[in-house]
Design an enzyme around this catalytic site. Structure first.
Site, PDB file in Angstrom:
ATOM      1  N   ASP A 225       9.072  -0.831  -8.736  1.00  0.00           N
ATOM      2  CA  ASP A 225       8.287  -0.231  -7.653  1.00  0.00           C
ATOM      3  C   ASP A 225       6.797  -0.316  -8.025  1.00  0.00           C
ATOM      4  O   ASP A 225       6.324   0.465  -8.841  1.00  0.00           O
ATOM      5  CB  ASP A 225       8.742   1.235  -7.526  1.00  0.00           C
ATOM      6  CG  ASP A 225       8.004   2.012  -6.464  1.00  0.00           C
ATOM      7  OD1 ASP A 225       7.113   1.466  -5.799  1.00  0.00           O
ATOM      8  OD2 ASP A 225       8.341   3.206  -6.295  1.00  0.00           O
ATOM      9  N   ARG A 226       6.111  -1.246  -7.447  1.00  0.00           N
ATOM     10  CA  ARG A 226       4.671  -1.532  -7.638  1.00  0.00           C
ATOM     11  C   ARG A 226       4.409  -2.295  -8.944  1.00  0.00           C
ATOM     12  O   ARG A 226       5.016  -2.048  -9.982  1.00  0.00           O
ATOM     13  CB  ARG A 226       3.821  -0.264  -7.600  1.00  0.00           C
ATOM     14  CG  ARG A 226       2.347  -0.601  -7.765  1.00  0.00           C
ATOM     15  CD  ARG A 226       1.390   0.531  -7.423  1.00  0.00           C
ATOM     16  NE  ARG A 226       1.075   0.632  -6.023  1.00  0.00           N
ATOM     17  CZ  ARG A 226       1.145   1.767  -5.314  1.00  0.00           C
ATOM     18  NH1 ARG A 226       1.484   2.875  -5.868  1.00  0.00           N
ATOM     19  NH2 ARG A 226       0.832   1.769  -4.045  1.00  0.00           N
TER      20      ARG A 226
ATOM     21  N   ASP B 229      -2.527  -1.622  -9.869  1.00  0.00           N
ATOM     22  CA  ASP B 229      -3.316  -0.557 -10.509  1.00  0.00           C
ATOM     23  C   ASP B 229      -4.731  -1.045 -10.797  1.00  0.00           C
ATOM     24  O   ASP B 229      -5.708  -0.361 -10.521  1.00  0.00           O
ATOM     25  CB  ASP B 229      -2.660  -0.120 -11.831  1.00  0.00           C
ATOM     26  CG  ASP B 229      -1.352   0.595 -11.599  1.00  0.00           C
ATOM     27  OD1 ASP B 229      -1.335   1.533 -10.804  1.00  0.00           O
ATOM     28  OD2 ASP B 229      -0.342   0.186 -12.200  1.00  0.00           O
TER      29      ASP B 229
ATOM     30  N   SER C  59       9.385   2.348  -2.533  1.00  0.00           N
ATOM     31  CA  SER C  59      10.460   3.032  -3.275  1.00  0.00           C
ATOM     32  C   SER C  59      11.789   2.878  -2.543  1.00  0.00           C
ATOM     33  O   SER C  59      12.837   2.673  -3.176  1.00  0.00           O
ATOM     34  CB  SER C  59      10.161   4.529  -3.412  1.00  0.00           C
ATOM     35  OG  SER C  59       8.883   4.699  -3.938  1.00  0.00           O
TER      36      SER C  59
ATOM     37  N   THR D 121       0.807  -1.214   0.000  1.00  0.00           N
ATOM     38  CA  THR D 121       0.000   0.000   0.000  1.00  0.00           C
ATOM     39  C   THR D 121       0.850   1.280   0.000  1.00  0.00           C
ATOM     40  O   THR D 121       2.065   1.227   0.234  1.00  0.00           O
ATOM     41  CB  THR D 121      -0.984  -0.028   1.207  1.00  0.00           C
ATOM     42  OG1 THR D 121      -1.996   0.941   0.993  1.00  0.00           O
ATOM     43  CG2 THR D 121      -0.279   0.227   2.533  1.00  0.00           C
TER      44      THR D 121
ATOM     45  N   VAL E  47       4.119   2.393   2.412  1.00  0.00           N
ATOM     46  CA  VAL E  47       4.640   1.267   3.203  1.00  0.00           C
ATOM     47  C   VAL E  47       6.168   1.137   3.097  1.00  0.00           C
ATOM     48  O   VAL E  47       6.803   0.514   3.942  1.00  0.00           O
ATOM     49  CB  VAL E  47       3.897  -0.044   2.809  1.00  0.00           C
ATOM     50  CG1 VAL E  47       4.298  -0.549   1.444  1.00  0.00           C
ATOM     51  CG2 VAL E  47       4.061  -1.121   3.872  1.00  0.00           C
TER      52      VAL E  47
ATOM     53  N   GLN F 280      -5.984   6.773 -14.068  1.00  0.00           N
ATOM     54  CA  GLN F 280      -5.752   5.333 -14.279  1.00  0.00           C
ATOM     55  C   GLN F 280      -5.144   5.076 -15.654  1.00  0.00           C
ATOM     56  O   GLN F 280      -4.249   4.249 -15.795  1.00  0.00           O
ATOM     57  CB  GLN F 280      -7.058   4.536 -14.113  1.00  0.00           C
ATOM     58  CG  GLN F 280      -7.582   4.495 -12.697  1.00  0.00           C
ATOM     59  CD  GLN F 280      -6.507   4.218 -11.668  1.00  0.00           C
ATOM     60  OE1 GLN F 280      -5.724   3.289 -11.810  1.00  0.00           O
ATOM     61  NE2 GLN F 280      -6.445   5.020 -10.628  1.00  0.00           N
TER      62      GLN F 280
ATOM     63  N   GLU G  13      -1.496  14.032  -0.276  1.00  0.00           N
ATOM     64  CA  GLU G  13      -1.851  12.859   0.537  1.00  0.00           C
ATOM     65  C   GLU G  13      -2.252  13.266   1.954  1.00  0.00           C
ATOM     66  O   GLU G  13      -3.050  12.585   2.595  1.00  0.00           O
ATOM     67  CB  GLU G  13      -0.678  11.865   0.570  1.00  0.00           C
ATOM     68  CG  GLU G  13      -0.415  11.247  -0.796  1.00  0.00           C
ATOM     69  CD  GLU G  13       0.826  10.355  -0.863  1.00  0.00           C
ATOM     70  OE1 GLU G  13       1.040   9.725  -1.900  1.00  0.00           O
ATOM     71  OE2 GLU G  13       1.597  10.320   0.114  1.00  0.00           O
TER      72      GLU G  13
HETATM   73  N1  LIG Z   1      12.434   1.404   7.562  1.00  0.00           N
HETATM   74  C1  LIG Z   1      11.829   2.584   7.591  1.00  0.00           C
HETATM   75  N2  LIG Z   1      11.589   3.182   8.777  1.00  0.00           N
HETATM   76  C2  LIG Z   1      10.963   4.361   8.829  1.00  0.00           C
HETATM   77  N3  LIG Z   1      10.534   5.030   7.773  1.00  0.00           N
HETATM   78  C3  LIG Z   1      10.755   4.485   6.569  1.00  0.00           C
HETATM   79  C4  LIG Z   1      11.409   3.231   6.406  1.00  0.00           C
HETATM   80  N4  LIG Z   1      11.466   2.935   5.079  1.00  0.00           N
HETATM   81  C5  LIG Z   1      10.878   3.977   4.447  1.00  0.00           C
HETATM   82  N5  LIG Z   1      10.483   4.905   5.338  1.00  0.00           N
HETATM   83  C6  LIG Z   1       9.837   6.190   5.068  1.00  0.00           C
HETATM   84  O1  LIG Z   1       8.465   5.980   4.816  1.00  0.00           O
HETATM   85  C7  LIG Z   1       8.008   6.907   3.834  1.00  0.00           C
HETATM   86  C8  LIG Z   1       7.372   6.126   2.680  1.00  0.00           C
HETATM   87  O2  LIG Z   1       8.375   5.350   2.029  1.00  0.00           O
HETATM   88  P1  LIG Z   1       8.345   5.101   0.457  1.00  0.00           P
HETATM   89  O3  LIG Z   1       9.506   4.220   0.156  1.00  0.00           O
HETATM   90  O4  LIG Z   1       8.251   6.412  -0.267  1.00  0.00           O
HETATM   91  O5  LIG Z   1       6.968   4.307   0.350  1.00  0.00           O
HETATM   92  P2  LIG Z   1       6.089   3.895  -0.908  1.00  0.00           P
HETATM   93  O6  LIG Z   1       6.996   3.907  -2.114  1.00  0.00           O
HETATM   94  O7  LIG Z   1       5.598   2.527  -0.569  1.00  0.00           O
HETATM   95  O8  LIG Z   1       4.976   4.872  -0.991  1.00  0.00           O
HETATM   96  C9  LIG Z   1       9.220   7.722   3.398  1.00  0.00           C
HETATM   97  O9  LIG Z   1       9.214   8.933   4.122  1.00  0.00           O
HETATM   98  C10 LIG Z   1      10.394   6.848   3.816  1.00  0.00           C
HETATM   99  O10 LIG Z   1      11.547   7.599   4.094  1.00  0.00           O
HETATM  100  N1  LIG Z   2      -3.268   3.326 -10.072  1.00  0.00           N
HETATM  101  C1  LIG Z   2      -3.295   4.332  -9.182  1.00  0.00           C
HETATM  102  N2  LIG Z   2      -4.430   5.008  -8.960  1.00  0.00           N
HETATM  103  C2  LIG Z   2      -4.504   6.041  -8.079  1.00  0.00           C
HETATM  104  N3  LIG Z   2      -3.453   6.460  -7.377  1.00  0.00           N
HETATM  105  C3  LIG Z   2      -2.304   5.794  -7.574  1.00  0.00           C
HETATM  106  C4  LIG Z   2      -2.166   4.705  -8.444  1.00  0.00           C
HETATM  107  N4  LIG Z   2      -0.881   4.254  -8.386  1.00  0.00           N
HETATM  108  C5  LIG Z   2      -0.258   5.050  -7.506  1.00  0.00           C
HETATM  109  N5  LIG Z   2      -1.111   5.973  -7.023  1.00  0.00           N
HETATM  110  C6  LIG Z   2      -0.797   7.098  -6.132  1.00  0.00           C
HETATM  111  C7  LIG Z   2      -0.675   6.751  -4.684  1.00  0.00           C
HETATM  112  C8  LIG Z   2       0.374   7.713  -4.201  1.00  0.00           C
HETATM  113  O1  LIG Z   2      -0.226   8.954  -3.886  1.00  0.00           O
HETATM  114  C9  LIG Z   2       1.268   7.916  -5.422  1.00  0.00           C
HETATM  115  C10 LIG Z   2       2.531   7.071  -5.430  1.00  0.00           C
HETATM  116  O2  LIG Z   2       2.308   5.790  -4.872  1.00  0.00           O
HETATM  117  P1  LIG Z   2       3.308   5.166  -3.793  1.00  0.00           P
HETATM  118  O3  LIG Z   2       2.608   3.936  -3.260  1.00  0.00           O
HETATM  119  O4  LIG Z   2       3.574   6.200  -2.753  1.00  0.00           O
HETATM  120  O5  LIG Z   2       4.557   4.822  -4.574  1.00  0.00           O
HETATM  121  O6  LIG Z   2       0.487   7.580  -6.533  1.00  0.00           O
END
Ligand SMILES: Nc1ncnc2c1ncn2[C@@H]1O[C@H](COP(=O)(O)OP(=O)(O)O)[C@@H](O)[C@H]1O
Ligand SMILES: Nc1ncnc2c1ncn2[C@H]1C[C@H](O)[C@@H](COP(=O)(O)O)O1
Length: 226
Positions: free
Chosen positions: A93-94, A99, A29, A23, A26, A69, A162
């Site tokens: 990444d995802r 989607d 990236s 999600t 989480v 989308q 967000e």
């Molecule tokens: N192990 C961790 N502990 C605390 N925060 C983390 C950890 N890994 C990632 N984060 C933080 O959580 C936030 C979301 O991470 P991100 O990798 O961007 O998530 P996603 O790509 O799933 O949306 C970022 O601010 C990142 O720095």
């Molecule tokens: N398919 C999607 N529909 C709506 N929103 C989406 C979709 N894929 C990603 N997103 C949004 C959710 C976050 O705001 C950003 C980036 O996703 P993240 O899980 O933080 O990498 O895009």
């Protein structure tokens, strides 16, 4: 140690495609970059800053859901093609399955995307999947953690669009992700709890992830031989 040796040590093929699912917020990236760096793989990252619809979507779901989308689908298709043309060796990444299986479906179920738009989107997705560019990933690493921890990360990351989004949106998505992964069969899955590693405090904790990937790939090979 050279990165190619690390692949050999962990039995991870140099042309593997490892996809990170989970999600929003989480940690996909973060682990994508760390894993690619340690294996010498390329990354396929979601580009948020250059997305022309994301801000608009968060401000008005109904109006922009279809545009967003289709945009994500087009971006992922281009990335799939790039991965295919390089012959693998990627951390992604995802997955595209999220989607369709999470976002588009949730918007349709909630009445934020019309039936006609949803059908158009689905037929576009099906046409794309039929091309050679969509081999299943070798493994999907599914990141999971408590809802409270995920929410804290979204807050800490601080993307303005967000922050203004109703908590119910993240809660609904969180529940759907759990159901989705329990029924996911497109490729082998590794469930990784976000408390099992901490790449911000300890870069070396990527070893734990590599061990899990190695074990899962080993299991898959054994099943194929049997
Ligand atoms: N192990 C961790 N502990 C605390 N925060 C983390 C950890 N890994 C990632 N984060 C933080 O959580 C936030 C979301 O991470 P991100 O990798 O961007 O998530 P996603 O790509 O799933 O949306 C970022 O601010 C990142 O720095
Ligand atoms: N398919 C999607 N529909 C709506 N929103 C989406 C979709 N894929 C990603 N997103 C949004 C959710 C976050 O705001 C950003 C980036 O996703 P993240 O899980 O933080 O990498 O895009």
């Amino acid at each position: 140690m050279p990165k190619s040796t690390l692949c050999e040590r962990y039995g991870i093929p140099r042309d593997a495609v490892i996809t990170i699912g989970g999600t929003v917020g989480v940690g996909k990236s973060t682990i994508t970059m760390a894993l690619a760096e340690s294996l010498g793989f390329r990354t396929s990252l979601e580009k948020v800053d250059s997305n022309p619809y994301l801000d608009k979507f968060y401000a008005d779901f109904e109006k922009w859901s279809f545009h967003l989308q289709v945009y994500f689908l087009a971006e992922r298709f281009k990335e799939q093609k790039r991965i295919f043309e390089y012959g693998g060796g990627f951390v992604q990444d995802r997955s595209i399955y999220e989607d369709t299986g999470i976002f588009a479906k949730m918007l349709f179920d909630q009445g934020k995307m019309s039936q006609t738009d949803y059908q158009t989107y689905t037929s576009l997705f099906e046409a794309m999947v039929m091309t050679p560019y969509f081999p299943h990933p070798d493994v999907l690493i599914y990141l999971e953690g408590s809802f409270e921890d995920v929410l804290a990360r979204i807050k800490e990351r601080g993307r303005p669009m967000e922050q203004n989004t109703d908590i119910a949106y993240w809660e609904e998505m969180y529940g759907r992700y759990e159901e989705w992964i329990n029924n996911f069969t497109a490729c082998p899955v590794i469930r990784l709890n976000i408390n099992e590693y901490d790449l911000l405090k300890d870069k070396g904790s990527i070893q734990h992830v590599l061990e899990k990937v190695s074990q899962r790939i080993g299991q898959v090979r054994q099943t194929m031989r049997a």
